[in-house]
Design a protein around this motif. Structure first.
Motif, short mmCIF file in Angstrom:
data_model
loop_
_atom_site.label_atom_id
_atom_site.label_comp_id
_atom_site.label_asym_id
_atom_site.label_seq_id
_atom_site.Cartn_x
_atom_site.Cartn_y
_atom_site.Cartn_z
N ALA A 1 129.68 -5.19 -1.71
CA ALA A 1 128.57 -5.99 -2.24
C ALA A 1 127.34 -5.13 -2.47
N GLY A 2 127.15 -4.11 -1.65
CA GLY A 2 125.96 -3.27 -1.78
C GLY A 2 125.93 -2.19 -0.72
N LYS A 3 124.79 -1.50 -0.63
CA LYS A 3 124.61 -0.41 0.33
C LYS A 3 123.24 -0.52 0.98
N ILE A 4 123.18 -0.10 2.25
CA ILE A 4 121.91 0.07 2.93
C ILE A 4 121.92 1.44 3.60
N THR A 5 120.75 1.94 3.93
CA THR A 5 120.65 3.24 4.60
C THR A 5 120.67 3.04 6.11
N LYS A 6 120.89 4.14 6.83
CA LYS A 6 120.87 4.07 8.30
C LYS A 6 119.48 3.68 8.80
N ALA A 7 118.43 4.09 8.08
CA ALA A 7 117.07 3.72 8.46
C ALA A 7 116.86 2.22 8.35
N GLN A 8 117.39 1.60 7.26
CA GLN A 8 117.30 0.15 7.10
C GLN A 8 118.07 -0.55 8.21
N LEU A 9 119.26 -0.01 8.55
CA LEU A 9 120.07 -0.58 9.62
C LEU A 9 119.31 -0.53 10.95
N ALA A 10 118.68 0.60 11.25
CA ALA A 10 117.92 0.75 12.49
C ALA A 10 116.74 -0.23 12.53
N ASN B 1 114.39 -5.15 14.75
CA ASN B 1 113.81 -6.47 14.50
C ASN B 1 114.59 -7.58 15.23
N LYS B 2 115.91 -7.47 15.25
CA LYS B 2 116.79 -8.50 15.83
C LYS B 2 117.08 -8.29 17.32
N MET B 3 116.60 -7.20 17.90
CA MET B 3 116.98 -6.80 19.26
C MET B 3 116.85 -7.92 20.28
N GLU B 4 115.77 -8.69 20.27
CA GLU B 4 115.58 -9.73 21.28
C GLU B 4 116.59 -10.88 21.16
N ASP B 5 117.16 -11.08 19.97
CA ASP B 5 118.15 -12.15 19.78
C ASP B 5 119.58 -11.67 19.97
N LEU B 6 119.80 -10.36 20.00
CA LEU B 6 121.15 -9.82 20.10
C LEU B 6 121.58 -9.66 21.55
N ASN B 7 122.89 -9.61 21.73
CA ASN B 7 123.46 -9.38 23.04
C ASN B 7 123.74 -7.89 23.16
N ALA B 8 122.68 -7.09 23.16
CA ALA B 8 122.82 -5.64 23.22
C ALA B 8 121.79 -5.08 24.19
N ASN B 9 122.19 -4.03 24.90
CA ASN B 9 121.30 -3.43 25.90
C ASN B 9 120.52 -2.24 25.38
N SER B 10 120.93 -1.68 24.25
CA SER B 10 120.24 -0.51 23.72
C SER B 10 120.12 -0.63 22.20
N ALA C 1 123.49 0.09 20.55
CA ALA C 1 124.41 -1.05 20.61
C ALA C 1 124.00 -2.11 19.58
N ALA C 2 122.70 -2.34 19.43
CA ALA C 2 122.21 -3.31 18.44
C ALA C 2 122.57 -2.85 17.03
N GLU C 3 122.44 -1.55 16.76
CA GLU C 3 122.81 -1.02 15.44
C GLU C 3 124.30 -1.21 15.17
N GLY D 1 128.50 -3.92 12.17
CA GLY D 1 129.72 -4.75 12.10
C GLY D 1 129.52 -5.94 11.20
N THR D 2 128.35 -6.56 11.26
CA THR D 2 128.04 -7.68 10.38
C THR D 2 128.02 -7.21 8.93
N ALA D 3 127.41 -6.04 8.69
CA ALA D 3 127.34 -5.49 7.33
C ALA D 3 128.75 -5.21 6.81
N ARG D 4 129.60 -4.64 7.65
CA ARG D 4 130.98 -4.33 7.25
C ARG D 4 131.73 -5.59 6.84
N SER D 5 131.55 -6.67 7.61
CA SER D 5 132.26 -7.91 7.32
C SER D 5 131.75 -8.58 6.06
#
Length: 140
Positions: free
Chosen positions: A97-106, A111-120, A123-125, A130-134
């Motif tokens: 569908a498209g592309k994003i850079t690693k900087a955009q991913l980070a 931005n989403k860190m507080e809503d995610l189930n990730a400790n670092s 892990a959030a990236e 994974g969401t982007a891949r799907s």
């Protein structure tokens, strides 16, 4: 003395554009709370986030009062905006569908860190990648 919680609801609405019509009315109607008051409060608090879908967790108390907590926009919506596409791929392994850079991913992960189930941050990236891949969005 704390009020007794009778129900908790999760709902996703466009920022600043909620109306008492469905889906808000059908979700909140059976609870007995003042739908107009919820809509006004939600629109006031989300006015500066226009253009995003904002999830809200609504806590409804026994006396029909309520409180709500606003979350960050869904990761899928943030990915679509970053990639500049309308929607994800319907044929994920073969069509992209498209592309994003690693900087955009980070940035999205931070931005989403507080809503995610990730400790670092890493892990959030991974969760966002994974969401982007799907969705058929490549991370370059």
């Amino acid at each position: 003395m704390a009020k007794k919680v009778t129900r908790m609801l999760k709902i996703q609405l466009p920022a600043g554009k909620a109306t008492p019509a469905p889906p808000v009315g059908t979700a909140l109607g059976p609870t007995g709370i003042n739908i107009g008051e919820f809509v006004n409060q939600f629109n006031t608090q989300t006015r500066e986030m226009m253009g995003n879908i904002i999830p809200a967790v609504i806590t409804i108390y026994e006396d029909r009062s309520f409180t709500f907590i606003l979350k960050k926009p869904p990761a899928s919506q943030l990915l679509l905006k970053a990639a500049g596409v309308e929607k994800g791929s319907g044929k994920v392994p073969t069509e992209k569908a498209g592309k994003i850079t690693k900087a955009q991913l980070a940035d999205i992960a931070k931005n989403k860190m507080e809503d995610l189930n990730a400790n670092s941050q890493l892990a959030a990236e991974r969760v966002i990648a994974g969401t982007a891949r799907s969705m058929g969005i490549d991370v370059a």
